[in-house]
Design an enzyme around this catalytic site. Structure first.
Site, PDB file in Angstrom:
ATOM      1  N   SER A  94     -41.893  51.563  40.743  1.00  0.00           N
ATOM      2  CA  SER A  94     -42.195  51.033  42.505  1.00  0.00           C
ATOM      3  C   SER A  94     -43.558  51.428  42.549  1.00  0.00           C
ATOM      4  CB  SER A  94     -40.882  51.445  43.124  1.00  0.00           C
ATOM      5  OG  SER A  94     -40.676  52.848  42.676  1.00  0.00           O
ATOM      6  N   THR A 196     -41.182  55.608  45.951  1.00  0.00           N
ATOM      7  CA  THR A 196     -42.618  54.787  46.169  1.00  0.00           C
ATOM      8  C   THR A 196     -43.538  56.919  46.031  1.00  0.00           C
ATOM      9  OG1 THR A 196     -42.412  53.459  47.812  1.00  0.00           O
ATOM     10  CG2 THR A 196     -43.726  55.015  48.527  1.00  0.00           C
ATOM     11  N   THR A 214     -47.584  52.293  46.190  1.00  0.00           N
ATOM     12  CA  THR A 214     -46.135  51.550  46.183  1.00  0.00           C
ATOM     13  C   THR A 214     -46.124  50.175  45.840  1.00  0.00           C
ATOM     14  OG1 THR A 214     -43.561  51.548  47.042  1.00  0.00           O
ATOM     15  CG2 THR A 214     -45.017  50.623  48.286  1.00  0.00           C
ATOM     16  N   ARG A 224     -43.161  40.263  52.315  1.00  0.00           N
ATOM     17  CA  ARG A 224     -42.508  41.473  52.978  1.00  0.00           C
ATOM     18  C   ARG A 224     -43.878  42.387  52.299  1.00  0.00           C
ATOM     19  NH1 ARG A 224     -41.149  47.062  51.808  1.00  0.00           N
ATOM     20  NH2 ARG A 224     -39.352  47.629  52.687  1.00  0.00           N
ATOM     21  N   ASP A 227     -43.557  49.963  55.147  1.00  0.00           N
ATOM     22  CA  ASP A 227     -43.842  50.870  55.865  1.00  0.00           C
ATOM     23  C   ASP A 227     -45.312  52.028  54.716  1.00  0.00           C
ATOM     24  OD1 ASP A 227     -41.826  51.877  53.394  1.00  0.00           O
ATOM     25  OD2 ASP A 227     -42.429  54.053  54.973  1.00  0.00           O
ATOM     26  N   THR A 247     -40.642  58.254  52.437  1.00  0.00           N
ATOM     27  CA  THR A 247     -40.173  57.206  51.528  1.00  0.00           C
ATOM     28  C   THR A 247     -38.834  56.001  51.619  1.00  0.00           C
ATOM     29  OG1 THR A 247     -39.680  56.944  48.867  1.00  0.00           O
ATOM     30  CG2 THR A 247     -38.885  59.198  50.254  1.00  0.00           C
ATOM     31  N   GLY A 248     -38.540  55.140  50.748  1.00  0.00           N
ATOM     32  CA  GLY A 248     -36.962  54.987  51.535  1.00  0.00           C
ATOM     33  C   GLY A 248     -37.481  53.045  51.977  1.00  0.00           C
TER      34      GLY A 248
END
Ligand code: SD4
Length: 337
Positions: A94, A196, A214, A224, A227, A247-248
């Site tokens: 990732s 990330t 990331t 896309r 953040d 992250t997430g």
């Protein structure tokens, strides 16, 4: 062993036992005592500089950053070089080379960097360049802009001497082909499926910098952006107060401008740990929040060198290198039900 399955991995690296400046007085502890302290809490009040923290289990990356700091480098150099370790690691799916592609098979990278003066640079939807974080730094230092996107970002990188290469590895191609069999697209996140790298460092002078890089959400829609390259959402640094990185599921972080929120909460007097917890509560307490379906995690540091980390779900962790100990610390989390 996958990084998310580490609970804690303390190691003394070749960087050795760092001799730094202690801001908050505290009796010297043996390394065993330090590990024991780390295992019980993700908030350390002892503040020996320099220090590095990063999202997830990335001890090679924090070791690199600490090596830079110990050699007299500044926090900005440290976070850039630390993040580059993960970008070059093809096994990490990732970040950078080997990152999982979007649903059309294109690996597209997002990254940003921010220094002690509040200068920042970012790249979004960058293709074919492994070290997105370094391109972000060039945007910050060599252009009058903050963000460059897509083809323009790539052309800028090439003009600065970055070599274009194919970032889609065989392993990531295979994973994408398997995904294509069903091609289920749900903009939610597998709670354990994110790695990330976001990194924050304080150098010997007490100056803070941060970076984030990331390949974003696996099999995302073409175009896309999450953040991670958005200053204030994926990363924010205020050298008077502290810094935060996220992250997430980026969409949820952007909706609450998460990293800026954490820094502002610290400005109001919250500890890094309290600030991360409050920022997560803003997400989970929204009316109709479907937080059970996604993960968000924050790590933060304040000017005193205190750190914190918190996430919605279990399995988020922070890697911290301070005082000669480079270790993974399991984060506390909201969803204990
Ligand atoms: C994104 N926040 O693109 C990033 C993904 C991430 O671990 O954190 N991966 O939404």
């Amino acid at each position: 062993m996958k990084r998310r399955h580490f609970i804690k991995n303390a190691s003394l690296t070749s960087v050795g036992l760092a001799v730094g400046s202690t801001l908050v007085g505290c009796a010297e502890k043996t390394s065993e005592e330090k590990k024991a302290t780390a295992a019980t809490s993700s908030t350390h009040s002892k503040a020996t500089l320099p220090l590095v923290i990063a999202t997830w289990h990335v001890i090679d990356a924090t070791a690199k950053a600490m090596e830079v700091l110990q050699a007299g480098g500044n926090a900005l150099d440290a976070v850039e070089q630390g993040c580059m370790v993960e970008e070059a690691n093809e096994k990490g799916q990732s970040v950078g080379k080997g990152g999982l592609p979007d649903r059309d098979g294109n690996v597209t990278l997002d990254a940003c960097i921010m220094d002690k003066h509040g200068n920042c640079g970012s790249v979004v939807y960058l293709q074919n360049i492994t070290h997105a974080v370094s391109v972000a730094r060039k945007v910050m230092e060599d252009t009058p802009h903050v963000m460059l996107a897509g083809e323009g970002a790539k052309q800028f990188a090439v003009s600065k001497g970055f070599e274009p290469e194919d970032l889609l590895t065989e392993a990531s191609k295979e994973a994408w082909k398997k995904w294509k069999v069903e091609a289920k697209y749900k903009p939610i996140i597998n709670i354990e499926n994110h790695d990330t790298i976001g990194m924050l460092a304080i150098d010997k002078n007490g100056d803070i910098s941060g970076a984030c890089t990331t390949s974003g959400l696996a099999y995302k829609m073409g175009g896309r952006v999450g953040d991670s390259p958005i200053i204030g959402s994926g990363l924010f640094v205020d050298n008077e107060i502290g810094a935060c990185v996220a992250t997430g599921l980026g969409e949820e972080v952007v909706k609450t401008v998460g990293s800026f929120l954490v820094v502002e909460l610290m400005r109001q007097g919250k500890s890094p740990q309290e600030a991360c917890e409050e920022a997560i509560s803003r997400i989970v307490n929204k009316p109709n929040s479907n937080y059970k379906d996604f993960q968000v995690g924050y790590i933060a540091v304040n000017k005193k060198g205190e750190t914190g980390s918190y996430s919605i779900h279990q399995w988020f962790s922070m890697t911290k290198f301070q005082d000669g100990v480079n270790e993974q610390i399991q984060s506390d989390y909201f969803n204990k039900a």
